[in-house]
Design a protein around this motif. Structure first.
Motif: not given
Length: 86
Positions: A52-77
């Motif tokens: 659970d901790q791993l998945w939530w950390t990966l979700a946070l990483w995805g949010v940060l990556r989404r903030g850096e780019s305008d690629d909507p595929r990050w929402w899927l991740a």
């Protein structure tokens, strides 16, 4: 479980690096998570909480990556990580 904990530490260090931390800051983030009783106990005792901790950390990483780019595929991740975390 130990592999999940190690992947969590690796992602936290990646998040720190993306946040602008230098080598010492990245190392401090990794050591802090590694020595945290919450993470250390879950990783050593083979508890499912570490995943659970791993998945939530990966979700946070995805949010940060989404903030850096305008690629909507990050929402899927992000959605996949949050779904697996629940």
């Amino acid at each position: 479980s130990t592999i999940g904990g190690a992947l969590g530490v690796w992602r936290v260090m990646g998040i720190a690096r993306r946040g602008g931390a230098g080598e010492r800051g990245v190392a401090l983030a990794g050591i802090t998570l590694l020595t945290s009783p919450l993470v250390l106990r879950a990783s050593v005792l083979f508890q499912p909480v570490v995943f659970d901790q791993l998945w939530w950390t990966l979700a946070l990483w995805g949010v940060l990556r989404r903030g850096e780019s305008d690629d909507p595929r990050w929402w899927l991740a992000i959605g996949a990580a949050l779904g697996l975390g629940l």
